[in-house]
Write a protein that holds these residues in place. Structure first.
Motif, PDB file in Angstrom:
ATOM      1  N   HIS A  44       0.852  -1.201   0.000  1.00  0.00           N
ATOM      2  CA  HIS A  44       0.000   0.000   0.000  1.00  0.00           C
ATOM      3  C   HIS A  44       0.890   1.254   0.000  1.00  0.00           C
ATOM      4  O   HIS A  44       1.877   1.307   0.729  1.00  0.00           O
ATOM      5  CB  HIS A  44      -0.890  -0.021   1.255  1.00  0.00           C
ATOM      6  CG  HIS A  44      -2.046   0.924   1.184  1.00  0.00           C
ATOM      7  ND1 HIS A  44      -1.881   2.291   1.256  1.00  0.00           N
ATOM      8  CD2 HIS A  44      -3.381   0.713   1.045  1.00  0.00           C
ATOM      9  CE1 HIS A  44      -3.068   2.869   1.166  1.00  0.00           C
ATOM     10  NE2 HIS A  44      -3.996   1.938   1.032  1.00  0.00           N
ATOM     11  N   SER A  96      -6.952   6.075   9.786  1.00  0.00           N
ATOM     12  CA  SER A  96      -7.842   6.941   9.005  1.00  0.00           C
ATOM     13  C   SER A  96      -8.373   7.979  10.004  1.00  0.00           C
ATOM     14  O   SER A  96      -8.781   7.618  11.115  1.00  0.00           O
ATOM     15  CB  SER A  96      -8.978   6.083   8.455  1.00  0.00           C
ATOM     16  OG  SER A  96      -9.993   6.888   7.953  1.00  0.00           O
ATOM     17  N   ALA A 151      -5.341   9.833   1.297  1.00  0.00           N
ATOM     18  CA  ALA A 151      -6.132   8.597   1.261  1.00  0.00           C
ATOM     19  C   ALA A 151      -7.192   8.741   0.169  1.00  0.00           C
ATOM     20  O   ALA A 151      -8.193   8.019   0.150  1.00  0.00           O
ATOM     21  CB  ALA A 151      -6.756   8.303   2.612  1.00  0.00           C
ATOM     22  N   ARG A 154     -13.072   8.124  -1.191  1.00  0.00           N
ATOM     23  CA  ARG A 154     -13.680   6.806  -0.949  1.00  0.00           C
ATOM     24  C   ARG A 154     -14.925   6.659  -1.827  1.00  0.00           C
ATOM     25  O   ARG A 154     -15.737   7.578  -1.918  1.00  0.00           O
ATOM     26  CB  ARG A 154     -14.066   6.656   0.528  1.00  0.00           C
ATOM     27  CG  ARG A 154     -12.874   6.711   1.475  1.00  0.00           C
ATOM     28  CD  ARG A 154     -13.316   6.623   2.914  1.00  0.00           C
ATOM     29  NE  ARG A 154     -13.674   5.275   3.310  1.00  0.00           N
ATOM     30  CZ  ARG A 154     -12.878   4.424   3.952  1.00  0.00           C
ATOM     31  NH1 ARG A 154     -11.659   4.798   4.275  1.00  0.00           N
ATOM     32  NH2 ARG A 154     -13.300   3.223   4.295  1.00  0.00           N
ATOM     33  N   GLN A 176     -16.358   1.809   8.563  1.00  0.00           N
ATOM     34  CA  GLN A 176     -15.340   1.865   9.622  1.00  0.00           C
ATOM     35  C   GLN A 176     -16.038   2.108  10.959  1.00  0.00           C
ATOM     36  O   GLN A 176     -17.231   2.414  10.996  1.00  0.00           O
ATOM     37  CB  GLN A 176     -14.398   3.034   9.341  1.00  0.00           C
ATOM     38  CG  GLN A 176     -13.558   2.868   8.112  1.00  0.00           C
ATOM     39  CD  GLN A 176     -12.962   4.190   7.671  1.00  0.00           C
ATOM     40  OE1 GLN A 176     -13.625   5.018   7.056  1.00  0.00           O
ATOM     41  NE2 GLN A 176     -11.703   4.394   7.984  1.00  0.00           N
ATOM     42  N   PHE A 197     -11.140  -3.565   9.275  1.00  0.00           N
ATOM     43  CA  PHE A 197     -10.569  -3.595   7.921  1.00  0.00           C
ATOM     44  C   PHE A 197     -10.005  -4.979   7.581  1.00  0.00           C
ATOM     45  O   PHE A 197     -10.252  -5.511   6.500  1.00  0.00           O
ATOM     46  CB  PHE A 197      -9.463  -2.528   7.880  1.00  0.00           C
ATOM     47  CG  PHE A 197      -8.910  -2.216   6.526  1.00  0.00           C
ATOM     48  CD1 PHE A 197      -9.742  -1.874   5.473  1.00  0.00           C
ATOM     49  CD2 PHE A 197      -7.535  -2.220   6.311  1.00  0.00           C
ATOM     50  CE1 PHE A 197      -9.215  -1.544   4.217  1.00  0.00           C
ATOM     51  CE2 PHE A 197      -6.996  -1.893   5.079  1.00  0.00           C
ATOM     52  CZ  PHE A 197      -7.835  -1.553   4.032  1.00  0.00           C
ATOM     53  N   GLU A 213     -16.758   0.528   1.054  1.00  0.00           N
ATOM     54  CA  GLU A 213     -16.360   1.749   0.342  1.00  0.00           C
ATOM     55  C   GLU A 213     -14.939   2.080   0.776  1.00  0.00           C
ATOM     56  O   GLU A 213     -14.601   1.935   1.947  1.00  0.00           O
ATOM     57  CB  GLU A 213     -17.348   2.896   0.579  1.00  0.00           C
ATOM     58  CG  GLU A 213     -17.833   3.118   2.000  1.00  0.00           C
ATOM     59  CD  GLU A 213     -16.833   3.871   2.820  1.00  0.00           C
ATOM     60  OE1 GLU A 213     -16.504   4.993   2.444  1.00  0.00           O
ATOM     61  OE2 GLU A 213     -16.385   3.326   3.866  1.00  0.00           O
ATOM     62  N   ASN A 214     -14.134   2.434  -0.211  1.00  0.00           N
ATOM     63  CA  ASN A 214     -12.749   2.768   0.108  1.00  0.00           C
ATOM     64  C   ASN A 214     -12.071   3.378  -1.126  1.00  0.00           C
ATOM     65  O   ASN A 214     -12.681   3.494  -2.181  1.00  0.00           O
ATOM     66  CB  ASN A 214     -11.977   1.534   0.582  1.00  0.00           C
ATOM     67  CG  ASN A 214     -11.017   1.871   1.710  1.00  0.00           C
ATOM     68  OD1 ASN A 214     -10.318   2.888   1.654  1.00  0.00           O
ATOM     69  ND2 ASN A 214     -10.982   1.046   2.739  1.00  0.00           N
ATOM     70  N   ASN A 215     -10.794   3.736  -0.916  1.00  0.00           N
ATOM     71  CA  ASN A 215     -10.013   4.256  -2.043  1.00  0.00           C
ATOM     72  C   ASN A 215      -9.461   3.091  -2.872  1.00  0.00           C
ATOM     73  O   ASN A 215      -9.532   1.929  -2.450  1.00  0.00           O
ATOM     74  CB  ASN A 215      -8.888   5.146  -1.505  1.00  0.00           C
ATOM     75  CG  ASN A 215      -8.070   4.434  -0.437  1.00  0.00           C
ATOM     76  OD1 ASN A 215      -7.669   3.284  -0.611  1.00  0.00           O
ATOM     77  ND2 ASN A 215      -7.849   5.089   0.686  1.00  0.00           N
ATOM     78  N   SER A 218      -6.578   0.661  -1.259  1.00  0.00           N
ATOM     79  CA  SER A 218      -7.059  -0.281  -0.245  1.00  0.00           C
ATOM     80  C   SER A 218      -7.909  -1.376  -0.895  1.00  0.00           C
ATOM     81  O   SER A 218      -7.817  -2.551  -0.531  1.00  0.00           O
ATOM     82  CB  SER A 218      -7.841   0.440   0.844  1.00  0.00           C
ATOM     83  OG  SER A 218      -6.949   1.237   1.581  1.00  0.00           O
ATOM     84  N   TYR A 219      -8.720  -0.996  -1.864  1.00  0.00           N
ATOM     85  CA  TYR A 219      -9.542  -1.958  -2.630  1.00  0.00           C
ATOM     86  C   TYR A 219      -8.617  -2.990  -3.294  1.00  0.00           C
ATOM     87  O   TYR A 219      -8.878  -4.190  -3.266  1.00  0.00           O
ATOM     88  CB  TYR A 219     -10.316  -1.157  -3.674  1.00  0.00           C
ATOM     89  CG  TYR A 219     -11.248  -1.899  -4.599  1.00  0.00           C
ATOM     90  CD1 TYR A 219     -12.183  -2.813  -4.119  1.00  0.00           C
ATOM     91  CD2 TYR A 219     -11.223  -1.646  -5.979  1.00  0.00           C
ATOM     92  CE1 TYR A 219     -13.063  -3.454  -4.996  1.00  0.00           C
ATOM     93  CE2 TYR A 219     -12.098  -2.272  -6.846  1.00  0.00           C
ATOM     94  CZ  TYR A 219     -13.015  -3.185  -6.357  1.00  0.00           C
ATOM     95  OH  TYR A 219     -13.880  -3.807  -7.217  1.00  0.00           O
ATOM     96  N   ASP A 241      -5.591  10.102   5.807  1.00  0.00           N
ATOM     97  CA  ASP A 241      -4.935   9.285   6.835  1.00  0.00           C
ATOM     98  C   ASP A 241      -4.107  10.232   7.699  1.00  0.00           C
ATOM     99  O   ASP A 241      -3.684  11.296   7.237  1.00  0.00           O
ATOM    100  CB  ASP A 241      -4.020   8.247   6.183  1.00  0.00           C
ATOM    101  CG  ASP A 241      -4.787   7.001   5.752  1.00  0.00           C
ATOM    102  OD1 ASP A 241      -6.015   6.973   5.927  1.00  0.00           O
ATOM    103  OD2 ASP A 241      -4.154   6.055   5.260  1.00  0.00           O
TER     104      ASP A 241
END
Ligand code: GCU
Length: 330
Positions: A44, A96, A151, A154, A176, A197, A213-215, A218-219, A241
């Protein structure tokens, strides 16, 4: 003879103990060793930025500051890691910023939908006066904000295609540990489920939730795309973050050491900004090649409209003052 033997034995023991202490970097060698656990994987971009932070700090301090990064959530979820820094059990963590809600009400600012106009606006705010003020929003809880990391935005990803809030009705979506994120998902008509997570892949795979849901990083790095291959760029929030340090440990540092930490964080943040863009593009291409369906909306109006009501409860509050200040940043 006996005395000589005892002397040699004691001397040997002394050497053994000293070399052990040295290898552990105990206080006797003057080095300061700090822990930095976080939940992201090693591929990451935020993890890579943390590695850069540790390298910079070690180089700039001539080896006197050593930061040990423990990735992958092996030492706990983000709430636990945040609590550990607050309680002084760990020196640093990266979380986060929405998780800080439990420590400071002002953290809610960053979780408001469609707060920033675009990425440039976001960085102007984070790098400016407002960002600096909010870095220390949880100082009373022993949490010193060192810097932000990108980050991105999202967006939702699901097992079935979603193009509008209508498609999210009743869909179980992982969120989250955040009241704000829970509200946001509820406002859209979906059913929020708080899941850590590191447990999300299994939850998606087994159908405990049908989406999250995420960026993009991370996906991708959590391999969620394998079990939820529809990603819609609705970009509902941009939650940065944040790198946190125990304030009491910060106060024990000399001004020179504090400068090393801040300069190293600045270098890591700038490094990560570039890396973020590069990684995002490459990862989207890789996932597209694996059959992930990305929906690029002509406009996000339906999502913007559906989430507007979240601002209502903050009218006249300190949070709204920040929103107004953020909006007026050109
Ligand atoms: C982002 C963020 C992580 C966080 C994760 C989550 O990817 O960088 O720190 O843990 O979201 O949704 O839990």
């Amino acid at each position: 003879m006996k005395k000589r033997c005892i002397f040699i034995l004691n001397f040997g023991l002394f050497i053994l103990i000293s070399s052990f202490v040295l290898s552990c970097g105990g206080p006797s060698d003057g080095r300061k060793i700090f822990s930095l656990p976080h939940v992201l994987n090693t591929d990451h971009p935020v993890h890579k930025a943390l590695v850069k932070f540790a390298e910079e700090a070690e180089a700039r301090s001539g080896g006197a500051i050593v930061i040990k990064i423990q990735p992958g959530g092996t030492l706990g979820n983000e709430q636990e890691l945040c609590d550990n820094v607050s309680n002084d059990a760990d020196a640093f963590t990266k979380i986060s910023s929405t998780i800080l809600e439990t420590k400071a009400d002002l953290a809610k600012v960053y979780s408001l939908p469609y707060l920033f106009r675009d990425e440039e606006h976001m960085w102007k705010v984070l790098d400016g006066e407002i960002g600096r003020e909010l870095l220390d929003m949880a100082l009373e809880q022993n949490l010193k904000g060192i810097c932000y990391f990108d980050a991105g935005a999202r967006s939702f990803y699901t097992k079935k295609k979603v193009e509008s809030p209508g498609d999210l009705q009743g869909v179980k979506i992982r969120v989250q540990k955040s009241v704000m994120m829970q509200k946001l998902v509820e406002t859209l008509g979906a059913s929020p489920q708080q899941i850590a997570f590191s447990e999300l892949y299994t939850a998606l795979d087994t159908g405990v939730v049908q989406g999250a849901e995420n960026n993009i990083p991370s996906y991708y790095t959590q391999r969620h795309y394998k079990v939820a291959p529809y990603y819609v760029f609705d970009e509902h929030v941009c939650i940065p973050d944040i790198l946190l340090m125990s304030a009491s440990r910060w106060n024990q540092l000399s001004p020179e050491e504090q400068a090393v930490i801040m300069e190293s964080a600045e270098a890591a943040k700038e490094f990560q900004k570039e890396l973020w863009k590069k990684d995002n593009e490459e990862q989207i291409k890789k996932m597209e090649a694996e059959g992930v369906a990305f929906t690029r909306l002509k406009n996000k109006d339906a999502f913007v409209e559906a989430t507007k009501a979240i601002y209502d409860e903050f009218q006249g509050t300190e949070i709204m003052k920040y929103v107004e200040r953020i909006r007026s940043v050109e």
